[in-house]
Design a protein around this motif. Structure first.
Motif, PDB file in Angstrom:
ATOM      1  N   ALA A   1      -4.599 -21.830   5.279  1.00 58.52           N
ATOM      2  CA  ALA A   1      -4.122 -22.188   6.614  1.00 58.52           C
ATOM      3  C   ALA A   1      -4.746 -21.343   7.712  1.00 58.52           C
ATOM      4  CB  ALA A   1      -2.604 -22.069   6.668  1.00 58.52           C
ATOM      5  N   GLU A   2      -5.357 -20.206   7.345  1.00 59.81           N
ATOM      6  CA  GLU A   2      -5.941 -19.335   8.369  1.00 59.81           C
ATOM      7  C   GLU A   2      -7.466 -19.387   8.422  1.00 59.81           C
ATOM      8  OE1 GLU A   2      -2.682 -15.745   8.876  1.00 59.81           O
ATOM      9  OE2 GLU A   2      -4.487 -15.363   7.706  1.00 59.81           O
ATOM     10  N   ASP A   3      -8.124 -19.994   7.462  1.00 57.04           N
ATOM     11  CA  ASP A   3      -9.584 -19.907   7.465  1.00 57.04           C
ATOM     12  C   ASP A   3     -10.282 -21.219   7.815  1.00 57.04           C
ATOM     13  OD1 ASP A   3      -9.320 -21.408   5.194  1.00 57.04           O
ATOM     14  OD2 ASP A   3     -10.704 -20.218   3.996  1.00 57.04           O
ATOM     15  N   ARG A   4      -9.573 -22.203   8.237  1.00 52.60           N
ATOM     16  CA  ARG A   4     -10.196 -23.471   8.615  1.00 52.60           C
ATOM     17  C   ARG A   4      -9.726 -23.843  10.030  1.00 52.60           C
ATOM     18  NH1 ARG A   4     -12.260 -22.033   4.511  1.00 52.60           N
ATOM     19  NH2 ARG A   4     -12.672 -23.250   2.665  1.00 52.60           N
ATOM     20  N   PHE A   5     -10.589 -24.513  10.739  1.00 51.78           N
ATOM     21  CA  PHE A   5     -10.254 -24.919  12.092  1.00 51.78           C
ATOM     22  C   PHE A   5     -10.627 -26.375  12.256  1.00 51.78           C
ATOM     23  CE2 PHE A   5     -11.391 -25.294  16.645  1.00 51.78           C
ATOM     24  CZ  PHE A   5     -10.145 -25.056  17.161  1.00 51.78           C
ATOM     25  N   GLY A   6      -9.735 -27.149  12.767  1.00 45.70           N
ATOM     26  CA  GLY A   6     -10.031 -28.542  13.025  1.00 45.70           C
ATOM     27  C   GLY A   6      -9.766 -29.450  11.848  1.00 45.70           C
ATOM     28  N   VAL A   7      -9.198 -28.931  10.755  1.00 47.22           N
ATOM     29  CA  VAL A   7      -8.932 -29.748   9.578  1.00 47.22           C
ATOM     30  C   VAL A   7      -7.475 -30.184   9.555  1.00 47.22           C
ATOM     31  CG1 VAL A   7      -8.927 -29.803   7.069  1.00 47.22           C
ATOM     32  CG2 VAL A   7     -10.729 -28.589   8.282  1.00 47.22           C
ATOM     33  N   ALA A   8      -6.587 -29.254   9.745  1.00 41.32           N
ATOM     34  CA  ALA A   8      -5.159 -29.541   9.667  1.00 41.32           C
ATOM     35  C   ALA A   8      -4.415 -28.488  10.475  1.00 41.32           C
ATOM     36  CB  ALA A   8      -4.690 -29.513   8.207  1.00 41.32           C
ATOM     37  N   ASN A   9      -3.123 -28.635  10.531  1.00 40.38           N
ATOM     38  CA  ASN A   9      -2.320 -27.631  11.216  1.00 40.38           C
ATOM     39  C   ASN A   9      -2.458 -26.298  10.508  1.00 40.38           C
ATOM     40  OD1 ASN A   9      -1.321 -29.399  13.115  1.00 40.38           O
ATOM     41  ND2 ASN A   9       0.430 -29.973  11.855  1.00 40.38           N
ATOM     42  N   GLY A  10      -2.472 -25.246  11.273  1.00 38.28           N
ATOM     43  CA  GLY A  10      -2.564 -23.907  10.703  1.00 38.28           C
ATOM     44  C   GLY A  10      -1.320 -23.119  11.037  1.00 38.28           C
ATOM     45  N   PHE A  11      -1.365 -21.851  10.693  1.00 39.02           N
ATOM     46  CA  PHE A  11      -0.249 -20.967  10.982  1.00 39.02           C
ATOM     47  C   PHE A  11      -0.340 -20.431  12.406  1.00 39.02           C
ATOM     48  CE2 PHE A  11       0.079 -19.644   6.250  1.00 39.02           C
ATOM     49  CZ  PHE A  11       0.781 -20.784   5.982  1.00 39.02           C
ATOM     50  N   ARG A  12       0.768 -19.956  12.907  1.00 34.17           N
ATOM     51  CA  ARG A  12       0.822 -19.326  14.221  1.00 34.17           C
ATOM     52  C   ARG A  12      -0.092 -18.095  14.265  1.00 34.17           C
ATOM     53  NH1 ARG A  12       6.549 -17.387  15.504  1.00 34.17           N
ATOM     54  NH2 ARG A  12       6.802 -19.274  14.330  1.00 34.17           N
ATOM     55  N   THR A  13      -0.306 -17.473  13.107  1.00 29.58           N
ATOM     56  CA  THR A  13      -1.160 -16.287  13.056  1.00 29.58           C
ATOM     57  C   THR A  13      -2.601 -16.608  13.436  1.00 29.58           C
ATOM     58  OG1 THR A  13      -1.443 -16.682  10.684  1.00 29.58           O
ATOM     59  CG2 THR A  13       0.233 -15.071  11.338  1.00 29.58           C
ATOM     60  N   ASN A  14      -3.003 -17.880  13.418  1.00 27.85           N
ATOM     61  CA  ASN A  14      -4.352 -18.258  13.843  1.00 27.85           C
ATOM     62  C   ASN A  14      -4.607 -17.904  15.303  1.00 27.85           C
ATOM     63  OD1 ASN A  14      -4.936 -19.246  11.357  1.00 27.85           O
ATOM     64  ND2 ASN A  14      -4.628 -21.381  11.885  1.00 27.85           N
ATOM     65  N   LEU A  15      -3.550 -17.760  16.067  1.00 28.36           N
ATOM     66  CA  LEU A  15      -3.707 -17.364  17.466  1.00 28.36           C
ATOM     67  C   LEU A  15      -4.225 -15.931  17.579  1.00 28.36           C
ATOM     68  CD1 LEU A  15      -0.415 -18.923  18.874  1.00 28.36           C
ATOM     69  CD2 LEU A  15      -2.737 -19.849  19.036  1.00 28.36           C
ATOM     70  N   ASN A  16      -4.145 -15.176  16.481  1.00 25.25           N
ATOM     71  CA  ASN A  16      -4.637 -13.799  16.455  1.00 25.25           C
ATOM     72  C   ASN A  16      -5.953 -13.711  15.668  1.00 25.25           C
ATOM     73  OD1 ASN A  16      -4.531 -11.005  16.956  1.00 25.25           O
ATOM     74  ND2 ASN A  16      -3.599 -10.633  14.962  1.00 25.25           N
ATOM     75  N   ALA A  17      -6.731 -14.771  15.650  1.00 22.06           N
ATOM     76  CA  ALA A  17      -7.989 -14.797  14.901  1.00 22.06           C
ATOM     77  C   ALA A  17      -9.021 -13.878  15.542  1.00 22.06           C
ATOM     78  CB  ALA A  17      -8.531 -16.226  14.846  1.00 22.06           C
ATOM     79  N   TRP A  18     -10.019 -13.493  14.726  1.00 21.53           N
ATOM     80  CA  TRP A  18     -11.068 -12.594  15.179  1.00 21.53           C
ATOM     81  C   TRP A  18     -11.867 -13.224  16.300  1.00 21.53           C
ATOM     82  CZ3 TRP A  18     -16.230 -12.408  15.945  1.00 21.53           C
ATOM     83  CH2 TRP A  18     -16.826 -11.153  16.056  1.00 21.53           C
ATOM     84  N   THR A  19     -12.124 -12.438  17.326  1.00 22.08           N
ATOM     85  CA  THR A  19     -13.043 -12.787  18.417  1.00 22.08           C
ATOM     86  C   THR A  19     -13.769 -11.504  18.801  1.00 22.08           C
ATOM     87  OG1 THR A  19     -11.452 -12.318  20.176  1.00 22.08           O
ATOM     88  CG2 THR A  19     -11.502 -14.584  19.336  1.00 22.08           C
ATOM     89  N   LEU A  20     -14.751 -11.601  19.645  1.00 20.13           N
ATOM     90  CA  LEU A  20     -15.432 -10.380  20.113  1.00 20.13           C
ATOM     91  C   LEU A  20     -14.443  -9.449  20.808  1.00 20.13           C
ATOM     92  CD1 LEU A  20     -18.845 -11.773  21.406  1.00 20.13           C
ATOM     93  CD2 LEU A  20     -18.444 -10.305  19.425  1.00 20.13           C
ATOM     94  N   ALA A  21     -13.484 -10.022  21.519  1.00 22.42           N
ATOM     95  CA  ALA A  21     -12.492  -9.205  22.223  1.00 22.42           C
ATOM     96  C   ALA A  21     -11.332  -8.778  21.316  1.00 22.42           C
ATOM     97  CB  ALA A  21     -11.947  -9.984  23.424  1.00 22.42           C
ATOM     98  N   ASN A  22     -11.155  -9.423  20.180  1.00 26.42           N
ATOM     99  CA  ASN A  22     -10.041  -9.133  19.268  1.00 26.42           C
ATOM    100  C   ASN A  22     -10.598  -8.897  17.868  1.00 26.42           C
ATOM    101  OD1 ASN A  22      -7.438  -8.851  18.226  1.00 26.42           O
ATOM    102  ND2 ASN A  22      -7.263 -11.040  17.821  1.00 26.42           N
ATOM    103  N   GLN A  23     -11.121  -7.702  17.627  1.00 27.65           N
ATOM    104  CA  GLN A  23     -11.741  -7.409  16.335  1.00 27.65           C
ATOM    105  C   GLN A  23     -10.806  -6.687  15.383  1.00 27.65           C
ATOM    106  OE1 GLN A  23     -15.624  -5.652  16.701  1.00 27.65           O
ATOM    107  NE2 GLN A  23     -16.221  -7.049  18.347  1.00 27.65           N
ATOM    108  N   ASN A  24      -9.655  -6.257  15.851  1.00 24.42           N
ATOM    109  CA  ASN A  24      -8.700  -5.534  15.009  1.00 24.42           C
ATOM    110  C   ASN A  24      -7.666  -6.517  14.456  1.00 24.42           C
ATOM    111  OD1 ASN A  24      -7.406  -3.458  13.709  1.00 24.42           O
ATOM    112  ND2 ASN A  24      -6.244  -2.825  15.509  1.00 24.42           N
ATOM    113  N   THR A  25      -8.118  -7.416  13.580  1.00 27.74           N
ATOM    114  CA  THR A  25      -7.241  -8.435  13.010  1.00 27.74           C
ATOM    115  C   THR A  25      -7.695  -8.770  11.596  1.00 27.74           C
ATOM    116  OG1 THR A  25      -6.366 -10.670  13.274  1.00 27.74           O
ATOM    117  CG2 THR A  25      -8.618 -10.307  14.030  1.00 27.74           C
TER     118      THR A  25
END
Length: 162
Positions: free
Chosen positions: A34-58
């Motif tokens: 549920a956390e490693d795919r995007f655009g396939v199905a509904n994911g968890f709320r924790t996906n809102l905290n996914a890695w980005t250049l600005a959010n690397q501590n996740t």
């Protein structure tokens, strides 16, 4: 550990089984899916905290399209405390007075209601911390890969003795 007891009061009886499990660890593998795919199905709320250049501590991987190849290996991020208290069984019964039922030609008459899996108190985020979803139950205990919760079962019964 299980705590069981039966209480009797007048013509009533109440039995219960409480199951306690402490220190149980569960691999919530459904988190991976549920956390490693995007655009396939509904994911968890924790996906809102996914890695980005600005959010690397996740611990949640960068959101990527399903067609993007990348390796994904088991991670301690999936491991959760599976300690729980479960109300396994509760039975409430009433035994009719023998003098009353003797007139109907009966020796004993009891009505009861019971519930199995009445509740489960846990901090585990999946449906049920007591889970085995792998095909090999010997080595797959404590691995949750989109398991289904245990059914809560209600029973109403009648015991008759002639």
């Amino acid at each position: 550990m299980t705590l069981s007891n039966t209480f009797l009061w007048k013509n009533f009886d109440l039995s219960f089984d409480l199951r306690f499990v402490i220190g149980h660890q569960v691999v919530n593998a459904s988190t991976h899916n549920a956390e490693d795919r995007f655009g396939v199905a509904n994911g968890f709320r924790t996906n809102l905290n996914a890695w980005t250049l600005a959010n690397q501590n996740t611990m949640v991987a960068q959101r990527r399209l399903m067609s993007t190849y990348y390796d994904s290996y088991p991670d301690t991020h999936w491991m959760q405390n599976g300690s729980f208290v479960r109300g396994q069984n509760l039975v409430l019964g009433y035994n009719f007075d023998r003098q009353l039922i003797k007139k109907a030609g009966l020796e004993a008459l009891r009505v009861y209601v019971s519930a199995q899996n009445l509740f489960c108190i846990t901090n585990y985020t999946g449906y049920d911390p007591e889970v085995t979803t792998r095909y090999d139950a010997t080595f797959g205990q404590g691995i949750n890969d989109f398991s289904e919760p245990k059914a809560r079962t209600w029973t109403v019964g009648l015991n008759v003795k002639f």
